[in-house]
Design an enzyme around this catalytic site. Structure first.
Site, mmCIF file in Angstrom:
data_model
loop_
_atom_site.group_PDB
_atom_site.id
_atom_site.type_symbol
_atom_site.label_atom_id
_atom_site.label_comp_id
_atom_site.label_asym_id
_atom_site.label_seq_id
_atom_site.Cartn_x
_atom_site.Cartn_y
_atom_site.Cartn_z
ATOM 1 N N VAL A 159 0.900 -1.155 0.000
ATOM 2 C CA VAL A 159 0.000 0.000 0.000
ATOM 3 C C VAL A 159 0.938 1.203 0.000
ATOM 4 O O VAL A 159 1.504 1.567 1.029
ATOM 5 C CB VAL A 159 -0.949 -0.012 1.210
ATOM 6 C CG1 VAL A 159 -1.790 1.253 1.266
ATOM 7 C CG2 VAL A 159 -1.842 -1.252 1.171
ATOM 8 N N PRO A 160 1.170 1.808 -1.167
ATOM 9 C CA PRO A 160 2.327 2.684 -1.397
ATOM 10 C C PRO A 160 2.257 4.090 -0.792
ATOM 11 O O PRO A 160 2.182 5.092 -1.505
ATOM 12 C CB PRO A 160 2.403 2.739 -2.920
ATOM 13 C CG PRO A 160 0.986 2.596 -3.361
ATOM 14 C CD PRO A 160 0.361 1.643 -2.380
ATOM 15 N N CYS A 161 2.356 4.171 0.519
ATOM 16 C CA CYS A 161 2.384 5.479 1.179
ATOM 17 C C CYS A 161 3.668 6.241 0.844
ATOM 18 O O CYS A 161 3.724 7.460 1.019
ATOM 19 C CB CYS A 161 2.195 5.333 2.682
ATOM 20 S SG CYS A 161 3.352 4.225 3.475
ATOM 21 N N HIS A 162 4.677 5.536 0.331
ATOM 22 C CA HIS A 162 5.920 6.219 -0.061
ATOM 23 C C HIS A 162 5.694 7.162 -1.240
ATOM 24 O O HIS A 162 6.522 8.037 -1.493
ATOM 25 C CB HIS A 162 7.028 5.200 -0.384
ATOM 26 C CG HIS A 162 6.697 4.291 -1.526
ATOM 27 N ND1 HIS A 162 5.973 3.123 -1.355
ATOM 28 C CD2 HIS A 162 6.973 4.377 -2.845
ATOM 29 C CE1 HIS A 162 5.835 2.528 -2.531
ATOM 30 N NE2 HIS A 162 6.437 3.271 -3.451
#
Length: 192
Positions: A159-162
């Site tokens: 889940v690409p919070c980056h």
């Protein structure tokens, strides 16, 4: 007398974990893998991937939290995480842009879950600002809450919070550390 220091207990641990999974006695299966952003702890329930943790989070603390919040039957091993490990390896090799894994999202609720549900829609190799994410989730004034949702994301990388940055383009924070965030963004930029 058996010297347990010289006995390889891995096969026994694997059989125990497999049997527990077969008999549905296992709440959380976990394993630790190496990655370009350091060692990662992967944890899954029968419903799906529930947690990815960076080593700096302290794996023992993460496992204790999972035992408390998900269920006390936590074992290392089982094949439950094979697909997760394979898809992460493909991602880190630049061969995968999105994950196709069942996710157990029980560790997030409310607005945090709404933000985390939006994050996979940010295209691979692109970013959005905290403000853009707040607007996309229907709460344009909740910029700080977006930051909190990203900081508490139990499934980083997948889940690409980056991919969420400050409005000025600076990195902001990241649970895995700023170097890990830079590495992920650079990996996606090169492979895009």
């Amino acid at each position: 007398m058996i010297d347990f220091g010289s006995v390889d207990l891995a096969p026994l641990r694997e059989r125990l974990a497999a049997r527990a999974a077969e008999e549905e006695l296992l709440d959380v299966a976990y394993r630790v893998i190496d990655s370009p952003v350091g060692r990662l702890l992967l944890a899954a329930t029968p419903a799906g991937l529930v947690r990815i943790a960076f080593e700096r989070e302290d794996f023992d603390v993460v496992l204790d939290d999972l035992a408390r919040r998900v269920g006390p039957r936590v074992l290392r091993g089982t094949d439950r995480l094979d697909d997760v490990e394979r898809e992460l390896a493909e991602y880190f090799a630049g061969q995968r842009r999105a994950f196709d894994l069942p996710l157990d999202t029980r560790l997030s609720t409310g607005f945090r879950r709404a933000v985390q549900a939006h994050l996979p829609s940010i295209p691979y190799g692109h970013t959005e600002s905290y403000t853009e994410v707040a607007t996309a989730t229907g709460s344009p004034r909740a910029v700080r809450a977006v930051g909190t949702a990203c900081a508490t994301n139990p499934l980083p990388v997948v889940v690409p919070c980056h991919r969420v940055l400050r409005s000025d383009g600076s990195l902001g924070g990241y649970l895995g550390g700023l170097e890990a965030k830079r590495t992920l963004l650079e990996l996606e930029r090169r492979a895009a």
